[in-house]
Design an enzyme around this catalytic site. Structure first.
Site, PDB file in Angstrom:
ATOM      1  N   SER A  62     -10.794  -0.469   3.383  1.00  0.00           N
ATOM      2  CA  SER A  62      -9.990  -0.656   4.598  1.00  0.00           C
ATOM      3  C   SER A  62      -9.555   0.698   5.125  1.00  0.00           C
ATOM      4  O   SER A  62      -8.929   1.469   4.408  1.00  0.00           O
ATOM      5  CB  SER A  62      -8.731  -1.449   4.288  1.00  0.00           C
ATOM      6  N   ARG A  78       0.827  -1.208   0.000  1.00  0.00           N
ATOM      7  CA  ARG A  78       0.000   0.000   0.000  1.00  0.00           C
ATOM      8  C   ARG A  78       0.871   1.272   0.000  1.00  0.00           C
ATOM      9  O   ARG A  78       0.572   2.241   0.695  1.00  0.00           O
ATOM     10  CB  ARG A  78      -0.921   0.030   1.225  1.00  0.00           C
ATOM     11  N   GLU A 113      -4.835   3.642   6.561  1.00  0.00           N
ATOM     12  CA  GLU A 113      -4.468   3.446   5.170  1.00  0.00           C
ATOM     13  C   GLU A 113      -5.057   4.598   4.349  1.00  0.00           C
ATOM     14  O   GLU A 113      -4.549   4.975   3.308  1.00  0.00           O
ATOM     15  CB  GLU A 113      -5.040   2.104   4.691  1.00  0.00           C
TER      16      GLU A 113
HETATM   17  N1  EPU Z   1     -10.674 -10.810   9.871  1.00  0.00           N
HETATM   18  C1  EPU Z   1     -11.247 -10.697  11.108  1.00  0.00           C
HETATM   19  N2  EPU Z   1     -12.391  -9.960  11.229  1.00  0.00           N
HETATM   20  C2  EPU Z   1     -12.978  -9.350  10.182  1.00  0.00           C
HETATM   21  C3  EPU Z   1     -12.411  -9.491   8.892  1.00  0.00           C
HETATM   22  C4  EPU Z   1     -11.238 -10.212   8.764  1.00  0.00           C
HETATM   23  O1  EPU Z   1     -10.763 -11.235  12.106  1.00  0.00           O
HETATM   24  O2  EPU Z   1     -14.001  -8.677  10.378  1.00  0.00           O
HETATM   25  C5  EPU Z   1      -9.392 -11.545   9.740  1.00  0.00           C
HETATM   26  C6  EPU Z   1      -9.529 -12.988   9.319  1.00  0.00           C
HETATM   27  O3  EPU Z   1      -8.584 -13.745  10.024  1.00  0.00           O
HETATM   28  C7  EPU Z   1      -9.168 -12.958   7.848  1.00  0.00           C
HETATM   29  C8  EPU Z   1      -8.145 -11.857   7.807  1.00  0.00           C
HETATM   30  O4  EPU Z   1      -8.598 -10.912   8.774  1.00  0.00           O
HETATM   31  O5  EPU Z   1      -8.630 -14.154   7.433  1.00  0.00           O
HETATM   32  C9  EPU Z   1      -7.977 -11.198   6.459  1.00  0.00           C
HETATM   33  O6  EPU Z   1      -9.214 -10.626   6.077  1.00  0.00           O
HETATM   34  P1  EPU Z   1      -9.547 -10.292   4.538  1.00  0.00           P
HETATM   35  O7  EPU Z   1      -9.208 -11.449   3.704  1.00  0.00           O
HETATM   36  O8  EPU Z   1     -10.945  -9.773   4.489  1.00  0.00           O
HETATM   37  O9  EPU Z   1      -8.518  -9.170   4.160  1.00  0.00           O
HETATM   38  P2  EPU Z   1      -7.913  -7.921   4.953  1.00  0.00           P
HETATM   39  O10 EPU Z   1      -6.522  -8.243   5.301  1.00  0.00           O
HETATM   40  O11 EPU Z   1      -8.827  -7.514   6.063  1.00  0.00           O
HETATM   41  C10 EPU Z   1      -6.981  -6.819   2.781  1.00  0.00           C
HETATM   42  C11 EPU Z   1      -6.996  -5.481   2.108  1.00  0.00           C
HETATM   43  C12 EPU Z   1      -8.316  -5.266   1.368  1.00  0.00           C
HETATM   44  C13 EPU Z   1      -8.458  -6.366   0.342  1.00  0.00           C
HETATM   45  C14 EPU Z   1      -8.463  -7.712   1.098  1.00  0.00           C
HETATM   46  C15 EPU Z   1      -8.574  -8.889   0.177  1.00  0.00           C
HETATM   47  C16 EPU Z   1      -5.556  -4.042   3.426  1.00  0.00           C
HETATM   48  C17 EPU Z   1      -5.466  -2.879   4.351  1.00  0.00           C
HETATM   49  N3  EPU Z   1      -6.776  -4.431   3.080  1.00  0.00           N
HETATM   50  O12 EPU Z   1      -7.941  -6.792   3.820  1.00  0.00           O
HETATM   51  O13 EPU Z   1      -8.231  -4.024   0.677  1.00  0.00           O
HETATM   52  O14 EPU Z   1      -9.642  -6.218  -0.404  1.00  0.00           O
HETATM   53  O15 EPU Z   1      -7.225  -7.842   1.842  1.00  0.00           O
HETATM   54  O16 EPU Z   1      -7.356  -9.143  -0.436  1.00  0.00           O
HETATM   55  O17 EPU Z   1      -4.521  -4.578   3.005  1.00  0.00           O
HETATM   56  C18 EPU Z   1      -8.806  -1.705   0.728  1.00  0.00           C
HETATM   57  O18 EPU Z   1      -7.599  -1.474   0.683  1.00  0.00           O
HETATM   58  O19 EPU Z   1      -9.656  -0.774   0.780  1.00  0.00           O
HETATM   59  C19 EPU Z   1      -9.266  -3.077   0.796  1.00  0.00           C
HETATM   60  C20 EPU Z   1     -10.539  -3.401   0.939  1.00  0.00           C
END
Ligand code: EPU
Length: 338
Positions: free
Chosen positions: A238, A164, A334
């Site tokens: 995010s 990012r 972010e």
């Molecule tokens: N999780 C929780 N609670 C929640 C949601 C997620 O505990 O409410 C945990 C779970 O363990 C899950 C992990 O977080 O396995 C990862 O969650 P997710 O796959 O939804 O991805 P993220 O790491 O929360 C990132 C990006 C998103 C992108 C997704 C999918 C960042 C800051 N965010 O989120 O990007 O869509 O991965 O690849 O890196 C954005 O930048 O606006 C955005 C949405």
């Protein structure tokens, strides 16, 4: 070129914050940009370049000139039996470029489907999702030097992409106006199925991936099910970045929270999902005044209607201190705070 005064920005940021800009202008082509550089409004004010407004939080009115990138056009520059090189202007909607690619059977950006925002904003934070990142397909970034008006082509290396992150957010912050990006996409099948959420979705829906559109559609389905539609509930995706810690820090965390999820990154570093920290701290689905934490993805802060930018910032700060207190880890926004 038409410079507006005291302009309402509520439709130009996905949080739907009713902030005002002292001056506002749209740039539709290079000639307009050059004209703008000579204007007194440009010379005498701080400026803010806006694309889709999907990664900003206006915490107050903007006492300067907001410039909206409206440069449009997608063009195939060259093509051989293996790949296609595409130039896309900065004011295009990112997802329209994804559609352009998958409709032609090209591979490389299908995992980045439905990311809100414009093409010009994409390299700023090296957009990423479902195991893919823009930096993996980008060839170069074209941008105008704001001080001289000269056009410069930044090679991928010069962009200094990270998680990012890019040179445009750091050393060159506010120094360049991104006018176009050039991508190299593959004609040959290149499935990126490294992300478990995606493979689980494909499996449980019995989807056999035969082309990039199948992945694009699956990613779009997952996003729609977890992320709120800004047209319905104001948000900027995010709000925080995920947190990177060392193996030793992970050890410490696991003593107290054996269930803590983590993802191994390069160089002995692990990524802790910020969403998990926020959820574990009890914030998921919480409402505070007109603001809140989304009930399906704890990383997303929302405007339930009529929130001021300051209120969302106050909520973010409460979450940051709470997570710091409970886990000793620091969440970093972010979203760009204006
Ligand atoms: N999780 C929780 N609670 C929640 C949601 C997620 O505990 O409410 C945990 C779970 O363990 C899950 C992990 O977080 O396995 C990862 O969650 P997710 O796959 O939804 O991805 P993220 O790491 O929360 C990132 C990006 C998103 C992108 C997704 C999918 C960042 C800051 N965010 O989120 O990007 O869509 O991965 O690849 O890196 C954005 O930048 O606006 C955005 C949405």
């Amino acid at each position: 070129m038409n410079i507006n005064k005291n302009y309402d920005l509520s439709k130009l940021n996905t949080f739907g914050i009713a902030a005002k800009a002292k001056f506002f202008v749209e740039v539709h082509n290079e000639a307009e940009f050059k004209e703008l550089l000579d204007s007194t409004e440009f010379k005498n004010n701080q400026r803010l370049f806006l694309g889709g407004g999907s990664n900003v939080l206006f915490t107050k009115d903007f006492d300067g000139l907001v410039i909206l990138n409206k440069l449009k056009g997608i063009e195939i520059l060259k093509e051989d039996s293996e790949s296609v090189v595409i130039k896309c202007l900065g004011g295009e909607i990112w997802h329209d470029l994804v559609v352009f690619a998958v409709e032609r059977g090209l591979w490389g950006i299908e995992n980045l489907s439905l990311i809100p925002g414009t093409v010009g904003a994409a390299p700023m934070q090296n957009i990423g999702a479902y195991g893919a990142e823009l930096k993996n397909v980008i060839e170069n970034v074209e941008a105008f030097d704001i001080a001289t008006g000269e056009k410069k082509i930044f090679s991928k290396e010069e962009c200094n992409f990270g998680y990012r992150d890019s040179v445009f957010k750091n050393k060159l912050k506010d120094k360049y106006f991104i006018s176009a990006i050039t991508l190299k996409l593959s004609k040959k099948e290149k499935k990126n199925l490294t992300y478990k959420v995606l493979t689980d979705h494909l499996e449980s829906n019995n989807i056999e991936v035969k082309n990039s559109k199948h992945i694009s559609d699956a990613v779009a389905d997952i996003r729609r099910s977890k992320l709120p539609d800004p047209k319905v509930i104001g948000n900027a995706g995010s709000f925080f970045k995920n947190v990177f810690i060392t193996a030793a820090e992970l050890n410490k965390l696991q003593k107290k929270y054996p269930d803590a999820p983590f993802f191994k990154e390069e160089d002995e570093v692990v990524k802790i999902p910020a969403a998990w920290l926020i959820e574990k701290a009890g914030w998921k689905g919480k409402k505070v005044g007109n603001t809140g934490v989304h009930d399906k993805q704890a990383l997303v802060l929302v405007n339930h209607g009529g929130a001021e930018g300051e209120e969302i910032l106050a909520l973010a700060n409460r979450i940051i201190s709470d997570v710091k207190e409970k886990f000793g880890l620091t969440l970093v926004p972010e979203v760009n705070l204006i």
